[in-house]
Design a protein around this motif. Structure first.
Motif, PDB file in Angstrom:
ATOM      1  N   VAL A  57       0.859  -1.180   0.000  1.00  0.00           N
ATOM      2  CA  VAL A  57       0.000   0.000   0.000  1.00  0.00           C
ATOM      3  C   VAL A  57       0.898   1.234   0.000  1.00  0.00           C
ATOM      4  O   VAL A  57       1.582   1.513   0.978  1.00  0.00           O
ATOM      5  N   VAL A 179      -5.982   3.138  -1.165  1.00  0.00           N
ATOM      6  CA  VAL A 179      -6.448   2.042  -0.312  1.00  0.00           C
ATOM      7  C   VAL A 179      -7.240   2.624   0.854  1.00  0.00           C
ATOM      8  O   VAL A 179      -6.808   3.564   1.513  1.00  0.00           O
ATOM      9  N   VAL A 182      -7.794  -2.508   5.070  1.00  0.00           N
ATOM     10  CA  VAL A 182      -7.185  -3.848   5.016  1.00  0.00           C
ATOM     11  C   VAL A 182      -7.948  -4.705   6.014  1.00  0.00           C
ATOM     12  O   VAL A 182      -7.993  -4.380   7.205  1.00  0.00           O
ATOM     13  N   VAL A 199      -7.566  -6.275   0.562  1.00  0.00           N
ATOM     14  CA  VAL A 199      -7.184  -4.865   0.475  1.00  0.00           C
ATOM     15  C   VAL A 199      -8.199  -4.176  -0.425  1.00  0.00           C
ATOM     16  O   VAL A 199      -8.296  -4.492  -1.614  1.00  0.00           O
ATOM     17  N   SER A 201      -9.583  -0.869  -2.290  1.00  0.00           N
ATOM     18  CA  SER A 201      -9.074   0.409  -2.791  1.00  0.00           C
ATOM     19  C   SER A 201     -10.153   1.155  -3.557  1.00  0.00           C
ATOM     20  O   SER A 201     -11.161   0.583  -3.979  1.00  0.00           O
ATOM     21  N   LEU A 219       2.239  -1.867   4.519  1.00  0.00           N
ATOM     22  CA  LEU A 219       1.708  -0.511   4.539  1.00  0.00           C
ATOM     23  C   LEU A 219       2.867   0.475   4.573  1.00  0.00           C
ATOM     24  O   LEU A 219       3.648   0.496   5.527  1.00  0.00           O
ATOM     25  N   ILE A 221       2.512   4.159   3.579  1.00  0.00           N
ATOM     26  CA  ILE A 221       1.655   5.212   3.031  1.00  0.00           C
ATOM     27  C   ILE A 221       2.199   6.610   3.293  1.00  0.00           C
ATOM     28  O   ILE A 221       1.554   7.601   2.940  1.00  0.00           O
ATOM     29  N   HIS A 431      -2.483   4.612   9.078  1.00  0.00           N
ATOM     30  CA  HIS A 431      -2.475   3.151   9.053  1.00  0.00           C
ATOM     31  C   HIS A 431      -3.391   2.574  10.129  1.00  0.00           C
ATOM     32  O   HIS A 431      -3.924   1.474   9.969  1.00  0.00           O
TER      33      HIS A 431
END
Length: 528
Positions: A57, A179, A182, A199, A201, A219, A221, A431
């Protein structure tokens, strides 16, 4: 690793999702637009409905380094085949329209602050095709760069290097894809533990939702722009430093106008913007507003700089939470709220010139540094923005300010401005929201393992939590699940949000090459 910038719809180059309509590589002739060849990746496109071995991600430098480590591992023959006689099934999901790193802060003359040796591969494998030196060689500039006699390339050149690396992985990257969650897949009672994750998105242009299944999820991000609460977060003339290069030319579109710009912050980005605005708009009036008393130089001396060595992660992780916190707080001068000494000296010289030419009354200077000063609020009701600032020292009662602004005995000062730029850093908590559905797989929080988190999140160095469950990370950056909840060979890995356990290098470029190799080994086994 500093986060890659938000583009906010700004597109200054080719845009694609990494997949051509005919199913072939987006640039099947293995050349970039300028004719320079690049390395075709060993990672191959996977059918969307497949169960992926790994879904990453975000596709900034952290995930790019993982892609490079996977390619190099396959190239060495250590990970060339899996059970179905094919390379690992890997997919990268990125919300930006193209690869970009600090795109909003690529200012003229800005240099890297770390050596090019800390690139995507060199510290792990200097023979990799993805080193910065090979990039220079492929672009015909290796000898000329050597003549610069520096380890610090221009920031714009380093981003071009990263884009050059990223172009090799177009087949396995979906851009314009954000995304949103999760989630663990449901398991039967006989299975007992989770072996795959979903996942979900969203296409940033159409809003359409898509789901991918993966045994492992990483992850990475990056950070989310942080705007102080005293400033509105959605006003068109209040922007974050990550948007600077994209938005400022649109907002301030007349070079010779006497624009008034306030920059909030005391770090490298704030100082660079404060300096750059004066260059772009020679008739401007600028203010640098900071809570600290002085602009402080970054400490990049060799002994202190060892905190960014890959081996230091081992030493730090083994310490107690209290010991880690103490060490990291003491080392903040290496990365937070500090400025390169050369820029500090340049700004000081400019302040001195104003004092010599205009006099000691700083109110008359076109460019001011308001130190030990806090932003109280911003009045946006009138056509003119009015920024109120206040000295942090209650004894600092500037009578001339009071009489000038009609504020009685108040030390507040009101600045009329056309633009406010917040160079106030990033938050790294998205996250936790993204993993909300994973909470029940985590162990229950134990007060003894970290200070209770305010609002469920806590400070930078305290234990993160999702609801009443603890989010703890192992040395290999994998999330620690409760016993028996997740099958062996499956898991979630975190990048760029483990500073409290893995050190200040966690959000930086310094350890990416080594860390990516560790993560590939952790996910795919020692054979990788």
């Amino acid at each position: 690793m500093a986060p890659h910038s938000l583009l906010d719809g700004h597109e200054d180059g080719p845009v694609g999702n990494g997949f051509s309509h005919n199913g072939s590589h987006a640039e099947s002739n293995a050349q970039l637009s300028n004719g320079v060849s690049y390395t075709q990746s060993h990672l191959k496109r996977t059918a969307p409905e497949s169960v992926h071995d790994l879904v990453c991600v975000g596709f900034g430098p952290a995930s790019l380094a993982v892609a490079v480590a996977l390619h190099d591992s396959i190239d060495r023959g250590n990970l060339s085949k899996t059970g179905d006689a094919s390379p690992p099934k890997v997919l990268f999901l990125e919300k930006q329209p193209r690869f970009a790193w600090h795109a909003g802060m690529l200012l003229p003359g800005a240099k890297m602050q770390i050596s090019f040796v800390k690139d995507m591969a060199s510290l792990r494998d200097p023979t990799s095709q993805f080193t910065f030196l090979n990039y220079l060689h492929k672009n015909g500039r290796l000898v000329e760069f050597t003549n610069l006699n520096t380890f610090l390339p221009a920031r714009v050149e380093y981003e071009d290097y990263l884009r050059w690396c990223a172009s090799s992985f177009d087949d396995v990257v979906r851009y314009n894809t954000e995304v949103v969650s999760v989630s663990p897949d449901k398991v039967s009672e006989s299975a007992g533990s989770v072996s795959t994750f979903t996942v979900t998105s969203k296409n940033v242009k159409t809003g359409a939702l898509t789901s991918y299944k993966a045994r492992n999820v990483l992850l990475a991000i990056g950070g989310q722009a942080s705007i102080p609460k005293c400033l509105p977060s959605n006003h068109p003339r209040v922007i974050h430093s990550s948007q600077y290069s994209h938005l400022v030319p649109q907002i301030l579109d007349k070079r010779d106008s006497p624009y008034r710009v306030a920059v909030v912050g005391a770090g490298q980005s704030a100082a660079e913007i404060f300096n750059n605005v004066q260059t772009l708009y020679p008739n401007s009036r600028t203010s640098l507003i900071m809570r600290s008393e002085f602009l402080k130089p970054s400490d990049d001396s060799p002994f202190v700089n060892s905190i960014f060595n890959p081996s230091f992660v081992d030493s730090l992780y083994q310490r107690s939470a209290e010991s880690r916190h103490s060490l990291l707080e003491g080392a903040r001068s290496t990365n937070y709220g500090v400025v390169r000494l050369e820029l500090i000296e340049r700004l000081y010289e400019r302040m001195y010139d104003q004092r010599r030419e205009i006099g000691s009354d700083e109110r008359k200077w076109p460019h001011r540094i308001l130190n030990a000063t806090d932003v109280v609020g911003l009045d946006t009701k009138a056509d003119q923005l009015r920024l109120t600032v206040r000295p942090l020292d209650p004894t600092k009662q500037d009578n001339y300010r009071s009489s000038e602004n009609g504020l009685g005995n108040s030390a507040d000062e009101v600045l009329d401005v056309d633009l406010v730029i917040a160079a106030t850093g990033y938050q790294r908590q998205s996250h936790l929201t993204m993993m909300e559905d994973v909470a029940d797989l985590l162990p229950k929080a134990d007060e003894s393992n970290g200070a209770p988190a305010r609002g469920g999140f806590g400070s930078k160095f305290s234990e993160s939590r999702i609801r009443d469950h603890a989010l703890r990370v192992s040395r290999d950056y994998s999330v620690q699940f409760a016993p028996g909840k997740v099958s062996s060979g499956s898991g979630i890995w975190l990048q760029g949000c483990c500073e409290g356990t893995h050190g200040l290098s966690d959000t930086l470029l310094s350890v990416l090459a080594t860390r990516s190799g560790e993560i590939v080994n952790s996910i795919f086994g020692e054979r990788a």
